[in-house]
Every structure is written in structure tokens, then in C-alpha cells.
Write a protein that holds these residues in place. Structure first.
Motif, PDB file in Angstrom:
ATOM      1  N   THR A 100      53.228 -18.459  61.666  1.00  0.00           N
ATOM      2  CA  THR A 100      53.485 -19.066  62.976  1.00  0.00           C
ATOM      3  C   THR A 100      53.750 -18.029  64.058  1.00  0.00           C
ATOM      4  O   THR A 100      53.711 -18.362  65.240  1.00  0.00           O
ATOM      5  N   GLN A 138      62.943 -28.053  73.806  1.00  0.00           N
ATOM      6  CA  GLN A 138      61.828 -28.608  74.571  1.00  0.00           C
ATOM      7  C   GLN A 138      62.135 -28.715  76.055  1.00  0.00           C
ATOM      8  O   GLN A 138      61.481 -29.477  76.774  1.00  0.00           O
ATOM      9  N   ARG A 186      60.470 -25.294  69.578  1.00  0.00           N
ATOM     10  CA  ARG A 186      60.739 -26.618  69.016  1.00  0.00           C
ATOM     11  C   ARG A 186      61.219 -26.495  67.579  1.00  0.00           C
ATOM     12  O   ARG A 186      62.156 -27.198  67.164  1.00  0.00           O
ATOM     13  N   ARG A 187      60.630 -25.580  66.808  1.00  0.00           N
ATOM     14  CA  ARG A 187      61.067 -25.361  65.426  1.00  0.00           C
ATOM     15  C   ARG A 187      62.491 -24.813  65.385  1.00  0.00           C
ATOM     16  O   ARG A 187      63.285 -25.203  64.516  1.00  0.00           O
ATOM     17  N   GLU A 229      55.923 -24.200  70.594  1.00  0.00           N
ATOM     18  CA  GLU A 229      56.048 -24.787  69.266  1.00  0.00           C
ATOM     19  C   GLU A 229      57.129 -24.090  68.450  1.00  0.00           C
ATOM     20  O   GLU A 229      57.896 -24.730  67.724  1.00  0.00           O
TER      21      GLU A 229
END
Length: 365
Positions: free
Chosen positions: A17, A108, A34-35, A31
Motif C-alpha cells: 500500500t 477522512q 483512512r486505514r 486511502e
């Protein structure tokens, strides 16, 4: 806590990632943020009623340090978690807290910093952006500049003049939470010399902000912004932006470097140890509700000077041909660090401004 973050980063690396060699705390990856939110690595010190975990500033410091050391692309949520969220919790209305803080915790909701203005350098008291009182709120007109990631941010905390400027130049300013999606806000890109788009100019044209999005009381802006800068200037991101370059330089030099290389690396490690101790101490002061403004300025000045020196020394110690974006491992890493290094001692306040603050704080001027 360190082990928890390291396990999370190891899992994310195994999933490809992110590339730890190519990232720092300024790398924007929605992303991945967000993780981090799902993993509970954002808003650790925020109260539980707003989605936080009610932990200490020391635990938060550990998470920040491990994420940077691991090369995590945390730039999307970094400003919101590092300072904007705390500013809203300490000085915002209940409406603003309920609206924004839970979204920050999920990774977010992104923030930009609206302090600097054209032709004013690091002199925040030279703010010319103005707000006038209207029914239910304020109308803002003016320009902010060097606003990192403003083109991606959901909100921006702007320092604005709400009263005529007088000889008491630190008075008459107020901080506002600006919703970047509302009318009257235009974001214009400022491209770096190497073509990157990090900075922006933000123009306010009769932009309306409701009273519920004012921080503190009108006129409190200067005291609020100086308190906010204690968070911005003292964190490990102010001396670990090029940590990966330091590690890779050591690996390139190997276990038996010559006397000169060993001396240089030893000096950097000693400086890093001192900076970590200082930054950790400020985390303790913040935990006790203090405002270590001078101490934060000292960490920022020493820390960003340290950051700026690492790529210059690495270039002399390791034979390389610095590149940008060619996939050449160490050469690419070093090229990026060299090009970005001059910004280190400017962002968050220039060395000259900071040293003036330190001198006043020590009673030397």
C-alpha cells in the motif's frame, strides 16, 4: 504503542500500500489515512465523546514518530491531527466540534493552514486579510499563500484581521474555520521548481463564515495562533522529514565507515537523540496544559537546520548522482531531499523569526 504501529506498518507494506523509501509525513495518500483511522492511529488525544481515545500526548508522540520513521504517507490527515483538531477542541464551538472532530478521527477530513500572506514573509502580525461583521457571522476578503494541500483540504483555519490595525499590531485578529467547499473561496496552484503541486494561493472573495465557526472570541486570534504553533513546531516531523535519507546513508556506508563518515553519522545521531528528548519534553508540557511557545521555536529552529544538513552531508559521503522520479533508489531519495531541503527552514516560521522569539523568551532582547 510502538509495537502496535510497527505491526500495522509491516502489514501495510506486505500489502504494497506504500513505499517507505519514497514517503514522508508530507506525502498525501487518502486511502492510507483512512486505514490509519480504522486502526485508531488518529486523534489519540481527542476526547472519547468525539471519537478519540483520550490518550496522552506522549502516546500520540510515539505514534507520530513511528509513522514518520516507517515512511508512512500520512500527509492527508497530518495537519488535522497535529494541530487543527486540537485548536477546535480547545477553542471551537460545540457545533464545530461535533461537526468536524469525528471526521478527523476517521482519517477522512483534511485541513490546511491559513496563516501566511503575500508580501508578509513570516510576520503573522502583518495579516491583511479582513473580516467584517454581518448578520449571523462574518464576510472574509483577502489572500493566503503557501497553503499546503489547500486544493485537497476540506477546511482551513484562517488568521484574519477583524479590527483596524493599530500600533498594538498583535491585537484585532481572529481565527476562523473555513469550509473550502463553500462559495467565495478560490484555490490557485503554486508549482514547485521540480513541478510538484503542494502549495497554493487561497483567495477569499466576500466569503461567509458563521459565528459557529469562529475560534475563541473575536480579537483572540494572536494568542490562539501562537498556541497552535507550539503544536506545529515541536512535533517529530520537524526533524525527521529526511530520516530515511539518514538511514540509507548509514546502510550505504556499511558497518566500517572511515573516520570522517563515522564522525558525521555520530554527530547526526547525537543531534537526533537530543531533538527527540526536547520534543518529548514539549509533549509533556502540552499534556499539562502549558503553552511551550519558546521551547517549540527552539526545536523547530534546531530541527529543521538538522534536516537541511543531512542531504548535503550524505551527498558528500556517498558517491551518487541525485535524480528525481527515475526509480533509482538512493539517488532518487537524495535528489528529492536536496530539492526540498531549502523549504525546511522556511515552513512554520523562518530561522530569523524563530531566533528573535527565542531571544525575547530568554530575555536577551
Amino acid at each position: 504503542m510502538r509495537e502496535r504501529v510497527r505491526q500495522f506498518l509491516a502489514l501495510e507494506r506486505s500489502r504494497n500500500t506504500f513505499d517507505p523509501v519514497r514517503n514522508s509525513w508530507t506525502s498525501f495518500n487518502a486511502e492510507f489515512s483512512r486505514r490509519c483511522g480504522e486502526e485508531g492511529l488518529i486523534g489519540l488525544v481527542f476526547p472519547r465523546e468525539y471519537g478519540g481515545q483520550g490518550m496522552s500526548n506522549l502516546e500520540r508522540y510515539v505514534v507520530m514518530e513511528e509513522l514518520i520513521a516507517g515512511g508512512a504517507p500520512v500527509g492527508a490527515h497530518w495537519i488535522a491531527d497535529r494541530q487543527s483538531g486540537m485548536q477546535i477542541l480547545r477553542h471551537g464551538t460545540e457545533h464545530a466540534r461535533q461537526l468536524i472532530i469525528p471526521r478527523i478521527v476517521t482519517g477522512q477530513c483534511y485541513f490546511a493552514i491559513g496563516m501566511s500572506e503575500p508580501d508578509s514573509g513570516s510576520d503573522l502580525a502583518a495579516v491583511r486579510t479582513r473580516a467584517v461583521r454581518v448578520d449571523g457571522g462574518w464576510r472574509i476578503t483577502g489572500t493566503k499563500v503557501w497553503t499546503s494541500n489547500a486544493h485537497r483540504a476540506h477546511y482551513l483555519i484562517a488568521l484574519v484581521r477583524t479590527a483596524p490595525k493599530t500600533e498594538a499590531r498583535h491585537e484585532g485578529m481572529t481565527q476562523f474555520i473555513v469550509d473550502m467547499s463553500q462559495p467565495g473561496v478560490t484555490t490557485r496552484p503554486i508549482y514547485n521548481l521540480y513541478g510538484g503541486h503542494d502549495f497554493n494561493e487561497v483567495v477569499f472573495d466576500d466569503h461567509f463564515v458563521s459565528d459557529e465557526m469562529v475560534l475563541g472570541q473575536p480579537g483572540d486570534g494572536w494568542s490562539l495562533v501562537t498556541g497552535e504553533l507550539a503544536y506545529e513546531r515541536s512535533a517529530p516531523d520537524r526533524f525527521m522529514s529526511v530520516y530515511a535519507v539518514l538511514l540509507e546513508t548509514m546502510r550505504k556506508l556499511g558497518p566500517q565507515p572511515d573516520a570522517h563518515a563515522a564522525s558525521e553519522m555520530g554527530r547526526f545521531v547525537a543531534h537526533l537523540a537530543a531533538l527527540r528528548f526536547m520534543s518529548n519534553s514539549i509533549a509533556g508540557k502540552l499534556q499539562r496544559g502549558e503553552q511551550p511557545i519558546v521551547e517549540a521555536a527552539l526545536v523547530k529552529d534546531i530541527g529543521t537546520t538538522f534536516e537541511r544538513e543531512i542531504p548535503e552531508v550524505a551527498r558528500r559521503l556517498v558517491p551518487s548522482a541525485p535524480t528525481m522520479g527515475k526509480g533509482n533508489g538512493f539517488d532518487d531519495m537524495l535528489g528529492g531531499a536536496i530539492l526540498r531541503a531549502p523549504a525546511a527552514t522556511i515552513r512554520g516560521g523562518t530561522r530569523e523569526i524563530l531566533r528573535g522569539m527565542i531571544a525575547r523568551g530568554l530575555g536577551l532582547r
